[in-house]
Design a protein around this motif. Sequence first.
Motif, PDB file in Angstrom:
ATOM      1  N   ILE A  77      -4.331  -1.268  19.325  1.00 16.60           N
ATOM      2  CA  ILE A  77      -4.448  -0.775  17.954  1.00 16.60           C
ATOM      3  C   ILE A  77      -3.966  -1.867  17.013  1.00 16.60           C
ATOM      4  O   ILE A  77      -2.830  -2.343  17.142  1.00 16.60           O
ATOM      5  CB  ILE A  77      -3.619   0.502  17.730  1.00 16.60           C
ATOM      6  CG1 ILE A  77      -4.103   1.623  18.666  1.00 16.60           C
ATOM      7  CG2 ILE A  77      -3.705   0.959  16.273  1.00 16.60           C
ATOM      8  CD1 ILE A  77      -3.240   2.869  18.628  1.00 16.60           C
ATOM      9  N   GLN A  78      -4.794  -2.266  16.076  1.00 17.08           N
ATOM     10  CA  GLN A  78      -4.451  -3.339  15.150  1.00 17.08           C
ATOM     11  C   GLN A  78      -4.000  -2.748  13.817  1.00 17.08           C
ATOM     12  O   GLN A  78      -4.762  -2.064  13.128  1.00 17.08           O
ATOM     13  CB  GLN A  78      -5.659  -4.259  14.944  1.00 17.08           C
ATOM     14  CG  GLN A  78      -5.306  -5.582  14.272  1.00 17.08           C
ATOM     15  CD  GLN A  78      -6.455  -6.572  14.332  1.00 17.08           C
ATOM     16  OE1 GLN A  78      -7.476  -6.326  14.970  1.00 17.08           O
ATOM     17  NE2 GLN A  78      -6.277  -7.704  13.677  1.00 17.08           N
ATOM     18  N   ASP A  85       1.825  -0.883   3.269  1.00 15.42           N
ATOM     19  CA  ASP A  85       2.390   0.220   2.491  1.00 15.42           C
ATOM     20  C   ASP A  85       1.954   1.593   3.002  1.00 15.42           C
ATOM     21  O   ASP A  85       2.691   2.564   2.878  1.00 15.42           O
ATOM     22  CB  ASP A  85       1.981   0.100   1.013  1.00 15.42           C
ATOM     23  CG  ASP A  85       2.655  -1.082   0.330  1.00 15.42           C
ATOM     24  OD1 ASP A  85       3.830  -1.339   0.642  1.00 15.42           O
ATOM     25  OD2 ASP A  85       2.007  -1.733  -0.508  1.00 15.42           O
ATOM     26  N   ASN A  86       0.746   1.683   3.526  1.00 16.18           N
ATOM     27  CA  ASN A  86       0.191   2.993   3.859  1.00 16.18           C
ATOM     28  C   ASN A  86      -0.223   3.065   5.323  1.00 16.18           C
ATOM     29  O   ASN A  86      -1.043   2.276   5.788  1.00 16.18           O
ATOM     30  CB  ASN A  86      -1.019   3.292   2.972  1.00 16.18           C
ATOM     31  CG  ASN A  86      -0.646   3.359   1.499  1.00 16.18           C
ATOM     32  OD1 ASN A  86       0.265   4.089   1.124  1.00 16.18           O
ATOM     33  ND2 ASN A  86      -1.337   2.583   0.678  1.00 16.18           N
ATOM     34  N   LEU A  87       0.338   4.047   6.026  1.00 14.59           N
ATOM     35  CA  LEU A  87      -0.028   4.284   7.415  1.00 14.59           C
ATOM     36  C   LEU A  87      -1.385   4.992   7.453  1.00 14.59           C
ATOM     37  O   LEU A  87      -1.580   6.006   6.781  1.00 14.59           O
ATOM     38  CB  LEU A  87       1.037   5.154   8.089  1.00 14.59           C
ATOM     39  CG  LEU A  87       0.892   5.399   9.588  1.00 14.59           C
ATOM     40  CD1 LEU A  87       1.074   4.106  10.363  1.00 14.59           C
ATOM     41  CD2 LEU A  87       1.919   6.444  10.043  1.00 14.59           C
ATOM     42  N   PRO A  88      -2.335   4.480   8.234  1.00 12.71           N
ATOM     43  CA  PRO A  88      -3.649   5.121   8.298  1.00 12.71           C
ATOM     44  C   PRO A  88      -3.544   6.561   8.808  1.00 12.71           C
ATOM     45  O   PRO A  88      -2.689   6.870   9.649  1.00 12.71           O
ATOM     46  CB  PRO A  88      -4.423   4.249   9.294  1.00 12.71           C
ATOM     47  CG  PRO A  88      -3.704   2.950   9.319  1.00 12.71           C
ATOM     48  CD  PRO A  88      -2.264   3.264   9.059  1.00 12.71           C
ATOM     49  N   PRO A  89      -4.413   7.445   8.317  1.00 10.34           N
ATOM     50  CA  PRO A  89      -4.385   8.844   8.764  1.00 10.34           C
ATOM     51  C   PRO A  89      -4.522   9.007  10.270  1.00 10.34           C
ATOM     52  O   PRO A  89      -3.925   9.917  10.856  1.00 10.34           O
ATOM     53  CB  PRO A  89      -5.583   9.462   8.025  1.00 10.34           C
ATOM     54  CG  PRO A  89      -5.773   8.607   6.818  1.00 10.34           C
ATOM     55  CD  PRO A  89      -5.402   7.225   7.255  1.00 10.34           C
ATOM     56  N   ASP A  90      -5.285   8.107  10.919  1.00 12.40           N
ATOM     57  CA  ASP A  90      -5.484   8.256  12.361  1.00 12.40           C
ATOM     58  C   ASP A  90      -4.271   7.836  13.183  1.00 12.40           C
ATOM     59  O   ASP A  90      -4.258   8.003  14.411  1.00 12.40           O
ATOM     60  CB  ASP A  90      -6.725   7.496  12.820  1.00 12.40           C
ATOM     61  CG  ASP A  90      -6.652   6.000  12.558  1.00 12.40           C
ATOM     62  OD1 ASP A  90      -5.768   5.573  11.792  1.00 12.40           O
ATOM     63  OD2 ASP A  90      -7.473   5.258  13.117  1.00 12.40           O
ATOM     64  N   LEU A  91      -3.230   7.305  12.509  1.00 16.61           N
ATOM     65  CA  LEU A  91      -1.975   6.989  13.200  1.00 16.61           C
ATOM     66  C   LEU A  91      -0.836   7.909  12.762  1.00 16.61           C
ATOM     67  O   LEU A  91       0.246   7.876  13.344  1.00 16.61           O
ATOM     68  CB  LEU A  91      -1.569   5.537  12.939  1.00 16.61           C
ATOM     69  CG  LEU A  91      -2.434   4.446  13.578  1.00 16.61           C
ATOM     70  CD1 LEU A  91      -1.909   3.062  13.196  1.00 16.61           C
ATOM     71  CD2 LEU A  91      -2.474   4.590  15.097  1.00 16.61           C
ATOM     72  N   GLY A 123       6.546   7.344  10.901  1.00 19.33           N
ATOM     73  CA  GLY A 123       5.419   8.158  10.484  1.00 19.33           C
ATOM     74  C   GLY A 123       4.422   8.434  11.590  1.00 19.33           C
ATOM     75  O   GLY A 123       3.600   9.350  11.496  1.00 19.33           O
ATOM     76  N   MET A 124       4.470   7.636  12.665  1.00 24.46           N
ATOM     77  CA  MET A 124       3.567   7.839  13.795  1.00 24.46           C
ATOM     78  C   MET A 124       4.029   8.960  14.718  1.00 24.46           C
ATOM     79  O   MET A 124       3.280   9.396  15.592  1.00 24.46           O
ATOM     80  CB  MET A 124       3.456   6.545  14.612  1.00 24.46           C
ATOM     81  CG  MET A 124       2.853   5.376  13.851  1.00 24.46           C
ATOM     82  SD  MET A 124       2.791   3.900  14.914  1.00 24.46           S
ATOM     83  CE  MET A 124       2.481   2.620  13.687  1.00 24.46           C
ATOM     84  N   VAL A 125       5.269   9.435  14.529  1.00 23.87           N
ATOM     85  CA  VAL A 125       5.860  10.406  15.446  1.00 23.87           C
ATOM     86  C   VAL A 125       5.415  11.822  15.086  1.00 23.87           C
ATOM     87  O   VAL A 125       5.496  12.248  13.940  1.00 23.87           O
ATOM     88  CB  VAL A 125       7.393  10.316  15.406  1.00 23.87           C
ATOM     89  CG1 VAL A 125       8.012  11.264  16.431  1.00 23.87           C
ATOM     90  CG2 VAL A 125       7.864   8.891  15.672  1.00 23.87           C
TER      91      VAL A 125
END
Length: 231
Positions: free
Chosen positions: A94-95, A101-107, A135-137
């Motif tokens: 995953i790149q 600043d913003n975590l992608p919705p899919d992560l 935020g990925m948790v």
Amino acid sequence: MGLLTVEIFEILKLHKESRIENASLCMMGKQNILIRNWNAFMEMVYSLGFSYDKEICKKLQETFPVLDAYSFFEMFGFKDVHAVDYSTYEGADIQFDLNGDNLPPDLTEKFDFVIDGGTLEHVFDPANAIKNMSGMVKQNGYIYHALPLAGYIDHGFYSFSPAFFLEYYDINHFRVQKINFLVRTNGKAVFSQDCRLFEDSARMNEYISYFLGGGDCIITMYSSKVGKRYC
């Protein structure tokens, strides 16, 4: 980025105690699995009662000491294993730049376990990086950090203090379940008591100075996500 044997057992213990079935896991950077003696490691796995996939174990034994981190965690029952990095150069699938600043919705809230085995100190913006990592948790998931505290001059950009994690995770609705120093000196690794049990920062520094002896010191901790974060 690499996980020592003692850190691996902390993660396996956490996984076992969490009782999360088919748990997903994401490494911050594809981790190096730093096991020195495969037979001794597997003896400990057996004695501690960790279940594992014997077919994967056999394949990993054939490649030892080079161990593929994806297969390694799959061997212990993680069903969906990934690694995030700013490039795919070291094998991440995953790149994503943790400085962003913003975590992608899919992560976002994607993984039951997020493992930071020595990545945060290499990211120039640690505030954004820890925000993205946490935020990925998933809700009721876990994040694990093993990062430099002392003895790692110029290893990365930063070393960290317990207050950094305790204050960040408190305000962001995580429960810090364990936070220790891992002191490595003269070929031995010693865990301190929970950092919150020291009387004050002076006592923490005395402890580190006493044990360091030319070695190094890592801060290890894990938190569980119990609510929505603020920042």
